[in-house]
Design an enzyme around this catalytic site. Structure first.
Site, PDB file in Angstrom:
ATOM      1  N   CYS A  43       0.844  -1.197   0.000  1.00 35.15           N
ATOM      2  CA  CYS A  43       0.000   0.000   0.000  1.00 35.15           C
ATOM      3  C   CYS A  43       0.878   1.246   0.000  1.00 35.15           C
ATOM      4  CB  CYS A  43      -0.900  -0.011   1.223  1.00 35.15           C
ATOM      5  SG  CYS A  43      -2.061   1.372   1.270  1.00 35.15           S
ATOM      6  N   ASP A  57       0.449   3.757   1.726  1.00 30.84           N
ATOM      7  CA  ASP A  57       0.390   4.348   3.071  1.00 30.84           C
ATOM      8  C   ASP A  57       1.796   4.719   3.576  1.00 30.84           C
ATOM      9  OD1 ASP A  57      -1.831   3.974   5.675  1.00 30.84           O
ATOM     10  OD2 ASP A  57       0.275   4.452   6.066  1.00 30.84           O
ATOM     11  N   CYS A  83      -5.880   0.195   6.991  1.00 31.71           N
ATOM     12  CA  CYS A  83      -5.706   0.676   5.613  1.00 31.71           C
ATOM     13  C   CYS A  83      -6.860   1.614   5.210  1.00 31.71           C
ATOM     14  CB  CYS A  83      -5.639  -0.516   4.661  1.00 31.71           C
ATOM     15  SG  CYS A  83      -5.357  -0.029   2.942  1.00 31.71           S
ATOM     16  N   ARG A 118       2.967   5.065   6.379  1.00 29.17           N
ATOM     17  CA  ARG A 118       3.439   4.450   7.627  1.00 29.17           C
ATOM     18  C   ARG A 118       4.035   3.057   7.436  1.00 29.17           C
ATOM     19  NH1 ARG A 118      -2.267   4.915  10.345  1.00 29.17           N
ATOM     20  NH2 ARG A 118      -2.723   4.203   8.237  1.00 29.17           N
ATOM     21  N   HIS A 153      -2.146  -4.097   5.037  1.00 27.32           N
ATOM     22  CA  HIS A 153      -1.925  -3.653   6.430  1.00 27.32           C
ATOM     23  C   HIS A 153      -3.239  -3.289   7.097  1.00 27.32           C
ATOM     24  CE1 HIS A 153      -2.399   0.817   5.894  1.00 27.32           C
ATOM     25  NE2 HIS A 153      -2.252   0.439   4.636  1.00 27.32           N
TER      26      HIS A 153
HETATM   27 ZN   LIG Z   1      -3.335   1.115   3.019  1.00 30.05          ZN
END
Ligand SMILES: [Zn+2]
Length: 217
Positions: free
Chosen positions: A45, A47, A104, A49, A101
């Protein structure tokens, strides 16, 4: 710190990182400049993090990476398919890892009955996964638990999407590689969980429809 200072700091950090690597990994940059030879292709992803190298403890040059919202492998997405094709046919990666994750945003958005404009077609593919497993998912009353289960199911389905690709089947039948793995990164404790995707089993299950190599009996 102002946005401008944050931006400037990136170049300072880059300098420090170069100096640190000269000591910790002498010769690394020369090696990387010559070629790349990663064993892993990571599809994760976007993302901010979840950082693949940090999560896996890998150095530059050790993992080929593709990221998008909710780690999707969609059969008409030329970007993801090109990365997979290049990874398998040219870099000859040994493992393709799809890493979802918990927490998400893409999965959360797909679970809402909201109009996300240009994101709608992308989220549709996640909603399709929900639709496939709606009986199991709807039986989970706790929203967070349902979210976590959809993260897992979606990641597993993307592994399945990978083995529907001709170049994956061809390479696997010829060389036994790449292996495909589905992982979940738990954003709470930074731990990786293996979904134990069984490539051989899954390939056998779908080959009557998806085999495009003529190799599967
Ligand atoms: Zn995600």
């Amino acid at each position: 710190m102002s946005e401008q200072d944050k931006y400037k700091q990136i170049f300072e950090a880059n300098n420090s990182w170069i100096e640190k690597n000269k000591v910790d990994n002498p010769g690394l940059f020369k090696l990387l400049a010559a070629d790349q030879n990663p064993d892993f292709l990571y599809i994760g992803c976007s993302d901010s993090r979840v950082h693949p190298n940090q999560v896996m403890g890998l150095k530059p040059g050790e993992v080929f990476i593709h990221r998008n919202i909710a780690n999707m492998v969609i059969s008409t997405d030329l970007s993801a398919l090109s990365v997979i094709n290049y990874g398998v046919e040219y870099l000859k990666v040994k493992y393709i890892i799809v890493c979802g994750h918990y927490g998400c945003g893409g999965i959360h958005a797909a679970m809402e009955k909201s109009d996300y404009g240009i994101l709608n077609p992308w989220l549709r593919s996640i909603r399709d996964v929900y639709h496939m497993y709606r009986k199991e998912l709807n039986a989970i009353e706790d929203t967070e638990a349902r979210h976590r289960r959809l993260v897992e199911l979606n990641t597993y389905e993307q592994c399945r999407n990978i083995i529907k690709m001709g170049e994956i089947q061809k390479s696997y039948y010829e060389t036994g590689f790449p292996k495909v793995a589905g992982w979940i990164f738990d954003i709470e404790d930074a731990r990786l969980h293996d979904l134990n995707f069984d490539l051989e089993y899954e390939l056998n299950k779908i080959k009557d429809i998806y085999d495009i190599t003529g190799n599967a009996e």
